[in-house]
Design an enzyme around this catalytic site. Structure first.
Site, PDB file in Angstrom:
ATOM      1  N   HIS A 245       0.825  -1.204   0.000  1.00 24.26           N
ATOM      2  CA  HIS A 245       0.000   0.000   0.000  1.00 24.26           C
ATOM      3  C   HIS A 245       0.861   1.255   0.000  1.00 24.26           C
ATOM      4  CE1 HIS A 245       0.956  -0.576   4.262  1.00 24.26           C
ATOM      5  NE2 HIS A 245       0.692   0.712   4.442  1.00 24.26           N
TER       6      HIS A 245
ATOM      7  N   ASP B 141       0.454   5.115   1.690  1.00 22.15           N
ATOM      8  CA  ASP B 141      -0.304   5.643   2.825  1.00 22.15           C
ATOM      9  C   ASP B 141      -1.364   6.664   2.407  1.00 22.15           C
ATOM     10  OD1 ASP B 141       1.071   4.132   4.711  1.00 22.15           O
ATOM     11  OD2 ASP B 141       2.571   5.701   5.065  1.00 22.15           O
TER      12      ASP B 141
ATOM     13  N   HIS C  29       4.810   0.161   0.357  1.00 22.85           N
ATOM     14  CA  HIS C  29       5.515  -0.620   1.369  1.00 22.85           C
ATOM     15  C   HIS C  29       4.636  -1.732   1.907  1.00 22.85           C
ATOM     16  CE1 HIS C  29       3.595   2.806   3.421  1.00 22.85           C
ATOM     17  NE2 HIS C  29       3.486   2.032   4.493  1.00 22.85           N
TER      18      HIS C  29
ATOM     19  N   ARG D 185       4.230   6.571  14.056  1.00 21.15           N
ATOM     20  CA  ARG D 185       4.338   7.167  12.723  1.00 21.15           C
ATOM     21  C   ARG D 185       3.848   8.605  12.688  1.00 21.15           C
ATOM     22  NH1 ARG D 185       1.067   4.714   7.804  1.00 21.15           N
ATOM     23  NH2 ARG D 185      -0.085   6.688   7.741  1.00 21.15           N
TER      24      ARG D 185
END
Length: 290
Positions: free
Chosen positions: A97, A99, A253, A268
């Site tokens: 995917h 983000d 990623h 994150r």
């Protein structure tokens, strides 16, 4: 000690050495890191003992921060969020995917900090969408450049999914209402480098506009498989307090789910970007910025 850049593959990934992010990031250092990010697409830093506030401030050097509608925030820095995965809360990130492509202005980048690692496993893999795009035939590239695709929050975060259940029905319903499907080009032109890259991902891309469902499914399935070729990738083995900073506009990623029932805790920060476009269909705001 001056900053040293150690490339990991010819295509993607580099380790940045000689930098202590806890000491703060000057304008000159931020500019130098941005240039290395544009060149290598994902940067890695080891041994960075940052507080959440320092992590947030580092990310904010590169743009405004996005607050995720579902993941739990960090009390000291609510713009950040925690990924705490273990036997009772397995990961939902074990799919390729990019983000937050379910918003009109998807992130330019994300910065992930390793806080607690399993004894073994838990690597993350990144893939270059520039390399994936360039590996396609010129005829297919020309066709894909004319297309737009639907990116859907509900695809990545279904009502009965792990993250939705953890967030609660009310929070998920609100997030769903606030994030209707959006259109992005199938091939995106990078706003800083001018490079073209694929911009569809298994996590959020639902269908290609203007094609019959079987046609869309066939093309997306082919592209989702294509981007996983090893020659497009770099695999990162996490160490305590390591950081990864990736250009979300040109990468995908995958969090390798091989460590359960051990625990893995990551924090994150997500940096907002701009509306994606292809050079052949450049929006007015992009033309005005040139």
């Amino acid at each position: 000690m001056p900053m040293h850049v150690r490339p990991l593959t010819p295509t993607i990934g580099a380790v940045i050495e000689g930098v202590d992010l806890a000491q703060g990031v000057s304008a000159d250092l931020a500019a130098a890191l941005r240039q290395e990010l544009l060149k290598h697409q994902v940067l890695f830093f080891e041994g960075q003992d940052l507080t959440p506030v320092q992590h947030r401030d580092f990310a904010a050097r590169f743009g405004a921060l996005h607050t995720h509608p579902l993941y739990p925030g960090v009390p000291e820095a609510p713009e950040l969020f925690t990924l705490d995965n273990h036997a009772g809360n397995p990961t939902d990130n074990d799919a390729w995917h990019t983000d937050v492509t379910f918003i009109e202005t998807p992130p330019m980048g994300s910065i992930l900090h390793a806080r607690l690692l399993p004894p073994n496993g838990g690597d993350t893999i990144w893939a270059s969408m520039k390399a994936a795009y360039e590996a396609l035939s010129p005829t297919l590239r020309s066709f894909l450049e004319t297309l737009d695709a639907v990116h859907d929050f509900a695809r990545g975060f279904p009502q009965r999914g792990i993250v939705a259940n953890a967030a609660g029905a009310d929070k998920h319903a609100q997030a769903l209402a606030e994030h209707p499907p959006v259109l992005h080009p199938v091939v995106r032109t990078h706003p800083e480098t001018g490079e073209d890259a694929l911009f569809v991902n298994f996590g959020f891309t639902e269908r290609i506009k203007g094609l019959r469902r079987k046609e869309s499914d066939a093309i997306l399935h082919m592209l989702f498989e294509h981007v996983t070729r090893p020659e497009f990738q770099v695999r990162w083995r996490w160490t305590p307090n390591a950081i990864a900073f990736w250009d979300n506009r040109i990468t995908q990623h995958y969090a390798v789910n091989d460590y359960l029932p051990a625990r893995r805790v990551m924090i994150r920060a997500t940096i907002l970007g701009e509306r994606p476009y292809h050079r052949s269909r450049r929006p007015a705001e992009a033309l005005a910025a040139e």
